[in-house]
Design an enzyme around this catalytic site. Sequence first.
Site, PDB file in Angstrom:
ATOM      1  CB  CYS A 196       4.122  20.028 -23.847  1.00 13.26           C
ATOM      2  SG  CYS A 196       3.303  21.418 -24.648  1.00 13.26           S
ATOM      3  CB  SER A 210      -2.780  10.682 -21.733  1.00  9.87           C
ATOM      4  OG  SER A 210      -1.632  10.205 -21.076  1.00  9.87           O
ATOM      5  CB  ALA A 211      -4.427   6.117 -18.493  1.00 11.16           C
ATOM      6  CG  HIS A 212      -0.757  10.808 -17.091  1.00 11.79           C
ATOM      7  ND1 HIS A 212      -0.346  10.444 -18.346  1.00 11.79           N
ATOM      8  CD2 HIS A 212      -0.567  12.132 -17.010  1.00 11.79           C
ATOM      9  CE1 HIS A 212       0.076  11.509 -18.989  1.00 11.79           C
ATOM     10  NE2 HIS A 212      -0.047  12.558 -18.209  1.00 11.79           N
TER      11      HIS A 212
END
Length: 375
Positions: free
Chosen positions: A320, A194-196
């Site tokens: 999460c 995930s890029a963030h």
Amino acid sequence: MSHRAYLDAASAEELHPAAREVLLQALDSGWADPARLHHEGRTARLLLDNARAVLAEGLGVRADELFLTTSGTAAIHAGLPAVAAARRRIGTTVVHSAVEHSAVLHAAASAGTPYEVGVDQSGRVDADAFAAQIRQPGVAVAAVQTANHEVGTRQPVTELGEVAAAAGVPLFVDAAATVGHEHIPGGWSVLTASAHKWGGPAGVGLLAVRKGTRLAPAWPVDEREDGLSPGHPNVPAALAAAAALQARLKEAEELGRQHRAWIAELRTRVAAEIADVEVVGDPEDRLPHVLTFSCLYVDGEALVTALDAEGFSVSSGSACTASTLRPSHVLAAMGVLTHGNVRVSLGRTSTYDDVDRFARVLPGLVQRIRAEVGM
């Protein structure tokens, strides 16, 4: 309060300067549909192909093995069921560790019959039990993370990958906690990220699928990303994610060295200066930037709020599932204290002064909160 210390990089990092620059440029040139044949569409396609090539290089895969999704969770929800569905004639069992991200747990439950393998007190999966289960008949796919997102403990991915390959079982790896921070272990068939998490924009997930791994997407297939991520791709965001990963990988070794030393000092100071505290996760075989500890007689949400008032941004509980007010399934599986826990995770802008000030402020806040509840 003159300075805020953002110590929740494991949740999301601020946009990397390299990503910001590329994103602003790409907004003017990469807005068109890359599936179209006109000039604007071809320009967007070239930019998208460039982003994919850079991201693939960062993961160590071929460009045609990498698919772009709208998030790391979307990559998991697309990839894991697709692998399981392609092997339905072989079986429906999805083997996974007890400390996987909730997205993996949900995907495993929907993709087949989940089989959970326990972990030790440091959060590392029982490799022998995991390997033994992989060798059982009827296993569609096995899933294990590169390192735990809550406590930082690395998992034996390469070892389990060898077992999975010998058994002919695809190994699905959630690498969101690792990509951009340190080397990705080998042995996997499918990987998500995930890029963030590395300073790219939110809304870009990666799904890497090694050649030879069969997939059967769970939804109607269109022409986008081989049906694994339908819809118009966000070309500017993909370019920014690629720029961030490329820049971050150049910084990773030095940042890792700094973060490992600072977290080691913080582990020692927290354990020495606060009574009834449990520092969790493997002290050595771990991600360099993550520390989690639990304080007896302290509510985790109250401690996070108190730290926020002092200028520290940290997280508590499962990243999460914190909004559900349920104890962290990761800490529960490890058999450690589940309440009053705080995760500190350092990013590229973190400083030693941030860590030192946190260590000085924390004991007084814990003492105050305990006093408020009569402890």
